[in-house]
Scaffold this motif. Structure first.
Motif, PDB file in Angstrom:
ATOM      1  N   ILE A 139       0.840  -1.204   0.000  1.00  0.00           N
ATOM      2  CA  ILE A 139       0.000   0.000   0.000  1.00  0.00           C
ATOM      3  C   ILE A 139       0.874   1.251   0.000  1.00  0.00           C
ATOM      4  O   ILE A 139       0.631   2.200  -0.759  1.00  0.00           O
ATOM      5  CB  ILE A 139      -0.952   0.000   1.214  1.00  0.00           C
ATOM      6  N   ASN A 140       1.903   1.263   0.836  1.00  0.00           N
ATOM      7  CA  ASN A 140       2.802   2.428   0.899  1.00  0.00           C
ATOM      8  C   ASN A 140       3.500   2.653  -0.439  1.00  0.00           C
ATOM      9  O   ASN A 140       3.642   3.792  -0.904  1.00  0.00           O
ATOM     10  CB  ASN A 140       3.843   2.229   2.003  1.00  0.00           C
ATOM     11  N   GLU A 141       3.947   1.549  -1.049  1.00  0.00           N
ATOM     12  CA  GLU A 141       4.637   1.658  -2.339  1.00  0.00           C
ATOM     13  C   GLU A 141       3.696   2.204  -3.414  1.00  0.00           C
ATOM     14  O   GLU A 141       4.065   3.102  -4.189  1.00  0.00           O
ATOM     15  CB  GLU A 141       5.176   0.289  -2.742  1.00  0.00           C
ATOM     16  N   ALA A 142       2.468   1.666  -3.450  1.00  0.00           N
ATOM     17  CA  ALA A 142       1.502   2.131  -4.443  1.00  0.00           C
ATOM     18  C   ALA A 142       1.140   3.593  -4.208  1.00  0.00           C
ATOM     19  O   ALA A 142       1.000   4.377  -5.164  1.00  0.00           O
ATOM     20  CB  ALA A 142       0.247   1.265  -4.392  1.00  0.00           C
ATOM     21  N   ALA A 143       1.010   3.979  -2.936  1.00  0.00           N
ATOM     22  CA  ALA A 143       0.647   5.364  -2.618  1.00  0.00           C
ATOM     23  C   ALA A 143       1.724   6.334  -3.092  1.00  0.00           C
ATOM     24  O   ALA A 143       1.418   7.388  -3.655  1.00  0.00           O
ATOM     25  CB  ALA A 143       0.433   5.501  -1.114  1.00  0.00           C
ATOM     26  N   LYS A 144       3.012   5.965  -2.866  1.00  0.00           N
ATOM     27  CA  LYS A 144       4.112   6.843  -3.293  1.00  0.00           C
ATOM     28  C   LYS A 144       4.159   6.962  -4.809  1.00  0.00           C
ATOM     29  O   LYS A 144       4.368   8.040  -5.361  1.00  0.00           O
ATOM     30  CB  LYS A 144       5.430   6.299  -2.763  1.00  0.00           C
ATOM     31  N   LYS A 145       3.977   5.827  -5.501  1.00  0.00           N
ATOM     32  CA  LYS A 145       4.019   5.847  -6.960  1.00  0.00           C
ATOM     33  C   LYS A 145       2.872   6.686  -7.537  1.00  0.00           C
ATOM     34  O   LYS A 145       3.084   7.485  -8.462  1.00  0.00           O
ATOM     35  CB  LYS A 145       3.951   4.428  -7.503  1.00  0.00           C
ATOM     36  N   LEU A 146       1.665   6.481  -7.012  1.00  0.00           N
ATOM     37  CA  LEU A 146       0.518   7.252  -7.509  1.00  0.00           C
ATOM     38  C   LEU A 146       0.703   8.733  -7.249  1.00  0.00           C
ATOM     39  O   LEU A 146       0.467   9.574  -8.135  1.00  0.00           O
ATOM     40  CB  LEU A 146      -0.776   6.755  -6.842  1.00  0.00           C
ATOM     41  N   ALA A 147       1.125   9.094  -6.039  1.00  0.00           N
ATOM     42  CA  ALA A 147       1.294  10.505  -5.687  1.00  0.00           C
ATOM     43  C   ALA A 147       2.353  11.169  -6.540  1.00  0.00           C
ATOM     44  O   ALA A 147       2.233  12.344  -6.930  1.00  0.00           O
ATOM     45  CB  ALA A 147       1.626  10.630  -4.200  1.00  0.00           C
ATOM     46  N   SER A 148       3.432  10.411  -6.844  1.00  0.00           N
ATOM     47  CA  SER A 148       4.531  10.995  -7.622  1.00  0.00           C
ATOM     48  C   SER A 148       4.117  11.333  -9.048  1.00  0.00           C
ATOM     49  O   SER A 148       4.718  12.197  -9.688  1.00  0.00           O
ATOM     50  CB  SER A 148       5.715  10.032  -7.653  1.00  0.00           C
TER      51      SER A 148
END
Length: 508
Positions: A139-148
């Motif tokens: 979830i953290n990885e997906a959140a960072k990728k989406l936000a970036s």
């Protein structure tokens, strides 16, 4: 998982989940377990709706890219990446859900978990075997990728994991896994929470793709839907077919529209042109509307015209039927007004049994010659090729009442001697009758009563005063009496009447 971009629906779901968990702590059983399924069903429906919305937005994005590839290429590729990240995270969570469901014998006939109250499986599979830690990392990885992709933070897109780091009951530190899937959590709460994480992921994905689309097009993203029903007519008669088109419209709050009717600009309320027209004159009216906007892809002004719309203005009316006065009189022109709400007068067809009718456009004349009853029937072509009877009204048929004979405007009483001598005709009048029908006296017997003389009796066979009658009239003195009897009259209805009344006046 929370963030500044949580929708009201997300906040509501989070609150409901916390309330249910608190109720579980109080050992509330089946009622709360049922409630978890209700929340879970709502989350899964929301996820399905969000999938449909994302498909639609991506279709718009693809169409824009096809028309302006150089302008849209970078952000369109980012949108595809966002969809891949979001869908991938949702699939990982779904895989975990299905493992737990399979491990506990699946679902029952009602679609609920067979072992929904299992208090050990969540802690064993997710905490002890570290599967929750793996999920947290994804979830953290997906959140960072989406936000970036849009230069924002996980919190800004609503996909930052947050939880109280200290357990209030024990005062010890707690992990994200312990907080969400610790001991004593029933299986149904775990599956529901995982559905919520899926919902958060879909919302974050949609947020990112919307931002990319708006950045590319300068707006124009579909952000509102409206179910619309357009009826061909809001007024039909029994026997007619009611027809309407029902469809879904999609709009954007970022696109300004100009709506016009017959060239006049309409006020815009929430992206909808509001048309009003005063119904000042009866009749059938047609209008068409035009909606124009600036295409965010090409910059061109595009216009769309509605199909012609028809409406009818009718005069407000109330029908009052005098049940005891529905009468046609023989031999006279009986006026009749006919109308049918919702149907133009020129389309009406009016017939009468037991008589004849003439006229048009709502105004008619009925003539009857005999019988005791006549029926007026009204029909109209309510649809092309289909004629329907709208109604039928029965009328009683009556003879015009007999007139009243008068002499010098009197039936009896005293009349000035000079008036008697100057009056040379007996009249027959219809008193208090609505029709102006005239009668002429055609025969009578007159009796002159002079003081201390035998009565003088004379007759008129044509209704006129003969020279002998006039001579006697001229010889009358005060106190003498003139009596008319056996009176007959002929009317414009072509009938001869024998009048029952007697006219008797005395000279004054």
């Amino acid at each position: 998982m929370a963030g500044g971009k949580e929708t009201p629906r997300q906040k509501m779901i989070g609150i409901m989940y916390l309330v249910l968990m608190a109720m579980l702590a109080l050992n509330v059983s089946n009622t709360v377990l049922d409630a978890f399924k209700t929340v879970r069903d709502g989350l899964e429906t929301s996820n399905e709706n969000m999938n449909d919305r994302l498909k639609f937005i991506m279709t718009l994005f693809k169409n824009y890219y096809d028309n302006a590839p150089k302008k849209a290429e970078v952000n369109y590729n980012k949108a595809q990446e966002a969809k891949k990240i979001g869908d991938g995270l949702v699939a990982e969570i779904e895989k975990l859900k299905q493992e737990l469901i399979t491990e506990t014998d699946g679902l029952d006939d009602n679609g609920d978990l067979k072992k929904r109250d299992d208090l050990g499986i969540s802690h064993k599979e997710l905490v002890e075997e570290k599967k929750a830690d793996v999920l947290q990392g994804k979830i953290n990885e997906a959140a960072k990728k989406l936000a970036s992709l849009i230069g924002q933070t996980p919190k800004a897109i609503g996909l930052e994991l947050q939880w109280p780091k200290t357990n209030k009951s024990t005062g010890t530190q707690q992990s994200w896994a312990d907080y969400n899937f610790g001991e004593g959590k029933p299986l149904t709460s775990t599956i529901t929470l995982l559905s919520k994480f899926q919902n958060d992921a879909k919302n974050a994905e949609a947020y990112v793709i919307n931002k990319l689309y708006q950045e590319t097009t300068g707006g124009g993203v579909v952000d509102s839907y409206r179910a619309v029903a357009v009826a061909k007519s809001s007024y039909i008669l029994a026997g007619q077919t009611y027809e309407a088109d029902v469809f879904l419209t999609a709009g954007s709050s970022n696109i300004q529209i100009d709506a016009k009717v017959n060239g006049s600009l309409l006020p815009n309320v929430g992206g909808v042109g509001k048309y009003k027209s005063g119904g000042t004159k009866e009749g059938v009216y047609k209008w068409t509307g035009t909606v124009s906007f600036k295409d965010p892809t090409s910059g061109e002004i595009k216009s769309f015209t509605t199909d012609p719309i028809e409406y009818q203005v009718a005069r407000p009316s109330a029908v009052v039927s005098p049940d005891k006065m529905n009468v046609f009189y023989m031999g006279v022109a009986n006026p009749v007004s006919v109308s049918a709400p919702g149907i133009a007068k020129e389309k009406l067809r009016v017939n009468v049994s037991g008589g004849s009718i003439s006229g048009a456009n709502g105004n008619y004349v009925v003539r009857v010659t005999g019988g005791s009853e006549a029926t007026v029937t009204v029909s109209a072509e309510i649809e092309k090729g289909k004629t329907q009877v709208l109604g039928a009204t029965k009328f009683r048929v009556k003879k015009v009442p007999d007139p009243i004979a008068t002499f010098a405007n009197k039936v009896s009483g005293r009349v000035a001697l000079s008036t008697i001598k100057s009056t040379n005709r007996l009249e027959a009048e219809l008193k208090d009758f609505d029709f102006d029908l005239k009668f002429t006296v055609t025969k009578f017997t007159v009796v002159f009563g002079k003081y201390r003389q035998d009565p003088i009796i004379m007759q008129s066979s044509d209704g006129s005063f003969t020279s002998d009658i006039k001579r006697i009239m001229g010889s009358l003195a005060a106190g003498d009496i003139v009596t008319f009897q056996n009176i007959e009259a002929y009317g414009e209805d072509k009938t001869t009447r024998k009048l029952e009344n007697v006219v008797s006046v005395s000279a004054n």
